[in-house]
Design an enzyme around this catalytic site. Structure first.
Site, PDB file in Angstrom:
ATOM      1  CB  CYS A 142     -66.563  30.029 -23.883  1.00  0.00           C
ATOM      2  SG  CYS A 142     -64.975  30.863 -23.951  1.00  0.00           S
TER       3      CYS A 142
ATOM      4  NE  ARG B  42     -65.907  26.211 -24.199  1.00  0.00           N
ATOM      5  CZ  ARG B  42     -64.618  25.886 -24.062  1.00  0.00           C
ATOM      6  NH1 ARG B  42     -64.279  24.761 -23.484  1.00  0.00           N
ATOM      7  NH2 ARG B  42     -63.680  26.704 -24.482  1.00  0.00           N
TER       8      ARG B  42
ATOM      9  CG  HIS C  31     -67.850  28.114 -19.938  1.00  0.00           C
ATOM     10  ND1 HIS C  31     -67.165  29.126 -20.575  1.00  0.00           N
ATOM     11  CD2 HIS C  31     -68.747  28.736 -19.119  1.00  0.00           C
ATOM     12  CE1 HIS C  31     -67.618  30.290 -20.175  1.00  0.00           C
ATOM     13  NE2 HIS C  31     -68.577  30.085 -19.280  1.00  0.00           N
TER      14      HIS C  31
ATOM     15  CE  LYS D 210     -64.158  27.836 -20.959  1.00  0.00           C
ATOM     16  NZ  LYS D 210     -63.827  29.154 -21.506  1.00  0.00           N
TER      17      LYS D 210
ATOM     18  CG  ASP E 261     -63.632  28.410 -27.427  1.00  0.00           C
ATOM     19  OD1 ASP E 261     -62.622  28.929 -27.934  1.00  0.00           O
ATOM     20  OD2 ASP E 261     -64.117  28.803 -26.345  1.00  0.00           O
ATOM     21  CG  ASN E 262     -64.350  31.674 -28.951  1.00  0.00           C
ATOM     22  OD1 ASN E 262     -64.909  31.128 -28.003  1.00  0.00           O
ATOM     23  ND2 ASN E 262     -63.259  32.410 -28.793  1.00  0.00           N
TER      24      ASN E 262
ATOM     25  CE  LYS F 144     -64.252  35.149 -25.854  1.00  0.00           C
ATOM     26  NZ  LYS F 144     -63.446  34.809 -24.673  1.00  0.00           N
TER      27      LYS F 144
ATOM     28  CG  HIS G  38     -60.378  32.284 -21.739  1.00  0.00           C
ATOM     29  ND1 HIS G  38     -60.331  33.105 -20.633  1.00  0.00           N
ATOM     30  CD2 HIS G  38     -61.597  32.472 -22.303  1.00  0.00           C
ATOM     31  CE1 HIS G  38     -61.494  33.750 -20.538  1.00  0.00           C
ATOM     32  NE2 HIS G  38     -62.275  33.384 -21.538  1.00  0.00           N
TER      33      HIS G  38
ATOM     34  CG  ASP H 263     -61.392  29.044 -23.967  1.00  0.00           C
ATOM     35  OD1 ASP H 263     -61.915  29.816 -24.811  1.00  0.00           O
ATOM     36  OD2 ASP H 263     -61.816  28.923 -22.811  1.00  0.00           O
ATOM     37  CG  ASP H 264     -60.978  32.818 -26.073  1.00  0.00           C
ATOM     38  OD1 ASP H 264     -62.001  32.196 -26.387  1.00  0.00           O
ATOM     39  OD2 ASP H 264     -60.955  33.682 -25.170  1.00  0.00           O
TER      40      ASP H 264
ATOM     41  CB  SER I 218     -63.753  31.430 -18.565  1.00  0.00           C
ATOM     42  OG  SER I 218     -64.491  31.066 -19.705  1.00  0.00           O
TER      43      SER I 218
HETATM   44 MG    MG Z   1     -63.510  30.726 -25.973  1.00  0.00          MG
END
Ligand code: MG
Length: 459
Positions: free
Chosen positions: A68, A72, A127, A125, A279-280, A300, A227, A28-29, A153
């Site tokens: 996010c 996904r 989300h 996670k 994810d980003n 992001k 994240h 994540d991130d 998150s």
């Molecule tokens: Mg993210």
């Protein structure tokens, strides 16, 4: 012999005699430049580096979401988020007060593979729906047999003790956070010890592999980290040469190593495709707590390369050529049709799938069947890439700029020579600009945004 469960087999699919296990590890991130094998000068990621050395690294992989929730949705459906309504121009992601969720009509990877007898787990996670408010948003309702993790998150459940800028504080205090941890349909812990989350996520993933080693499985592991807020266990905290961010990524790397060892120890390497991605792009606003997009522009939330180009590593010993790098344009959306083809499952009928089968790239390092890739910010198409060229019809930095800027003519960058998107060459290539503008307009006409799920909020 293969048994096709619905209709005729897909013509181009090279389905496996024994359906392979599919493992998707999803940070994540994590930025494009945050791994050793992606050129980070300080963060040590020996296990992911080894995974790349034993498999394939993709230089030009895009997430289909800039934040996010949309990313996904795209990963699990193979579709641009505008098709599912899992994007929004203001709210951007699902929040704690969100009632909206991935629509029931969307077919997830878990639902599609279930046809072929796959067991499935989402560990990490989610989300894609705050199921504490709206049970229809639970992973169980979207095809996953097993769930362990967070609804959203790790910055979305703060305590009254948290200062206003709690997320941006380099020194995090565990007492500021009140995370809700779930196993299946029940909350099992609150507050959750965030420093233990990466270890426990991997423990759960290994447990799932051990329990399903004789059946094909889909194991989806969307990590909570890196994240912000960042937490590492005592074993990793203060150990990296890149502060708490480095500690967190190094713990994640070690966890991936433990899981890969568990897969190998059970003799599953030869029938398991493992992929790792993010994810980003990096959350640059967080300064030293955010990651790095390396040489790419912005991070992001933006449709510049740093916002949506992500690491992708694929490993399948004996099938994916070791030590290879694929340089064509691919997307994490492609994992949906790729996994279906490997499993011998027909794509869902009447559903537009934007991902393409990665098999030519994965198994022979040849180009996949993609003319263009579209970059959306929320529901709006901002940019398009075709081959080496990327045109921005609209730009907006990830932060410090409240307004979007339209460009006519669009900005044009040659990503073969300028991955940092520094030199606008539109004036020298009006024909390319015209072609890319036409691709973007055709996409907008063909793919109007579905009603957004992200605006459905508890009053
Ligand atoms: Mg993210």
């Amino acid at each position: 012999m293969l048994v096709w469960l619905v209709g005729a087999p897909p013509s181009a699919a090279a389905a496996e005699e024994v359906p392979p296990n599919i493992v998707i590890l999803y940070a994540d991130d994590l930025g494009y430049g945050d791994l050793g094998c992606q050129g980070h000068p300080a963060i040590r990621t020996p296990r992911l580096d080894r995974m790349a050395a034993e498999g394939m690294r993709f230089s030009d992989c895009y997430s289909a979401g800039e934040v996010c929730t949309p990313s996904r949705a795209a990963l699990l459906t193979g579709r641009y988020p505008v098709r599912s309504g899992m994007c929004h121009d203001v709210r951007r992601v699902l929040h704690r007060d969100s009632r909206g969720h991935l629509p029931a009509a969307e077919v997830t990877l878990a639902e599609a593979l279930r046809e072929r007898g796959y067991a499935s787990a989402c560990i990490g996670k989610w989300h894609l729906g705050n199921f504490a408010l709206e049970p229809a948003g639970h992973p169980h309702r979207h095809g996953f047999d097993y769930f362990f993790g967070l609804p959203h998150s790790n910055d979305m459940d703060s305590t009254p003790a948290a200062p206003h800028d709690a997320v941006g504080r380099l020194e995090q205090d565990p007492r500021w956070w009140n995370l809700s941890l779930w196993r299946q349909d029940a909350e099992v812990e609150r507050p959750t010890d965030q420093a233990a989350l990466t270890r426990r996520t991997i423990d759960e993933a290994i447990g799932f592999v051990a329990a399903h080693e004789h059946a094909p499985f889909l194991l989806y592991v969307p990590f909570t980290f890196p994240h912000v807020p960042l937490f590492a266990s005592a074993e990793f905290r203060g150990r990296s040469r890149h502060g708490i961010y480095g500690d967190v990524v190094e713990e994640l790397d070690a966890g991936v190593g433990r899981l890969l060892d568990a897969i190998a120890d059970r003799g599953l390497d030869g029938r398991t495709l493992v992929v790792f991605s993010s994810d980003n792009g990096p959350w640059l606003m967080m300064g030293r707590q955010g990651g790095s997009a390396g040489a790419l522009r912005d991070g992001k939330g933006s449709t510049w390369e740093g916002g949506m180009r992500v690491p992708l590593i694929a490993r399948w010993p004996g099938r994916v050529p070791a030590g290879s790098v694929h340089r064509g344009v691919v997307s994490t959306m492609d994992l949906f049709p790729t996994a279906l083809a490997l499993a011998g499952v027909r794509p869902p009928r009447g559903v537009a799938i934007d991902g393409v089968d990665l098999a030519p790239a994965l198994f022979a390092n040849r180009p996949v069947d993609r003319e263009s890739f579209f970059f959306y910010r929320g529901t709006r198409l901002f940019a398009v890439r075709s081959g080496r060229w990327k045109a921005h019809l609209v730009t907006q930095p990830a932060y410090n700029e409240p307004r979007a800027t339209p460009h006519e003519p669009p900005l044009l960058f040659d990503l073969e020579t300028d991955c940092g998107e520094a030199l606008d060459v539109a004036a020298a290539h009006p024909d390319v600009v015209a072609r890319l503008r036409a691709l973007a307009r055709a996409q907008e006409a063909a793919c109007p945004p579905a009603p957004s799920q992200l605006g459905n909020v508890r009053r």
